[in-house]
Motif scaffolding. Structure first.
Motif: not given
Length: 325
Positions: A10-11, A94-100, A165
């Protein structure tokens, strides 16, 4: 790995330099903060000069503005998080922030490479076709090319992120890097990385080599044209117009090429040295480039010195006025 043993991540935790001892965390965070502040101040100064001086509204300086935007945005995307990791011991992302972050890191790097190719094109026309320069290199032409560089980079980077992702990420969530990049993230996937890693490597090399090939062709043609100039003064003048661009291009491409190629020529580094090389070619040029713009470009240097003189005179007048009153 059996599906029952897979734990969804999740992170992530950005480790930075894995071999760095905690007693040096404060020093590293201060150095990185200094680099970030210098990057903002240096590039901000050039933006201020560009906005206030009509003499700088020329094609070459529009190219530099595009480069400034990439440098500032890249540093702002990467440095605050790694500074927080060492200053406040907060390496979580966070998981999403890392890919952003991955998306923006590769986007700004790719646009930067395309922008340097545009810069080489400008110098090629200026020296090899000087009589046609005004007809070929216009403000509108450079703006369109810069816009195309941003538009062309979007699908390329999106492909990398979209492929990475949905990969299954398991319990391992420590990123041995100072920011989220494609290689560091996909290494954590609970699957064979080959179908994703090798195409990504080929893709990265194509995107790196394509602008570099054009740049090498441009400057090779420039060198041939310079050799054919009859006078030494003419040769030196022609070379001086390219010197700052060559320094910027070398700072961007040479360390990147070395980082991609050294595993294939039998050279090995420990992870800390490898990360240091990546950080140097990612964060040193944004800090140094403004010095090159301001000190190597004659017009910018003149405008800067005149601005400093006006500021000094203004301060002296205020001090005299205060004393008299």
């Amino acid at each position: 790995m059996p599906e029952g043993n897979i734990t969804s991540v999740k992170n992530f935790v950005i480790v930075g330099f894995p071999g760095l001892q905690p007693k040096y965390y404060g020093l590293v965070s201060v150095v990185m903060f200094f680099v970030y502040v210098c990057t903002l101040l240096g590039n901000g100064l050039f933006l201020l000069l560009f906005a206030s001086e009509k003499r700088l509204r020329k094609p070459m300086y529009y190219i530099i503005i595009n480069l400034v935007a990439c440098d500032v945005l890249f540093s702002t995307t990467t440095l605050p998080k790694i500074i927080a990791r060492y200053w406040f011991n907060d390496g979580f992302i966070s998981f999403t922030s890392c890919f952003i972050q991955m998306y923006f890191v590769h986007l700004f790097s790719l646009v930067n490479g395309f922008t340097l190719a545009i810069m080489a094109f400008d110098r090629y026309v200026a020296i090899c076709n000087p009589l046609r320069y005004a007809n070929i290199i216009k403000d509108s032409t450079i703006m369109i090319l810069c816009m195309v560089s941003w538009l062309l980079a979007q699908p390329c980077v999106l492909m990398l992120v979209i492929r990475a992702y949905p990969l299954p990420y398991c319990a391992a969530n420590t990123i041995v890097q100072c920011y989220c990049d494609h290689v560091a993230i996909t290494k954590l996937a609970c699957t064979d990385r080959t179908p994703y890693g090798f195409p990504a490597f080929v893709f990265a090399m194509v995107l790196l080599i394509t602008p570099l090939t054009f740049i090498l062709f441009s400057y090779s043609s420039i060198m041939i044209a310079v050799i054919q100039i009859s006078t030494n003064q003419g040769r030196l003048k022609a070379l001086s117009t390219c010197s700052s661009q060559l320094i910027i291009i070398a700072l961007f491409f040479l360390p990147r090429c070395f980082n991609y190629m050294y595993p294939y020529v039998g050279i090995s580094f420990n992870p800390d040295i490898q990360i240091l090389i990546i950080m140097l070619y990612g964060l040193l040029p944004p800090m140094i480039n403004p010095l090159i713009y301001c000190l190597r470009a004659k017009e910018v240097k003149e405008i800067l010195f005149k601005s400093l003189e006006r500021s000094c005179l203004s301060i002296k007048k205020k001090n005299v006025s205060t004393i008299c009153n």
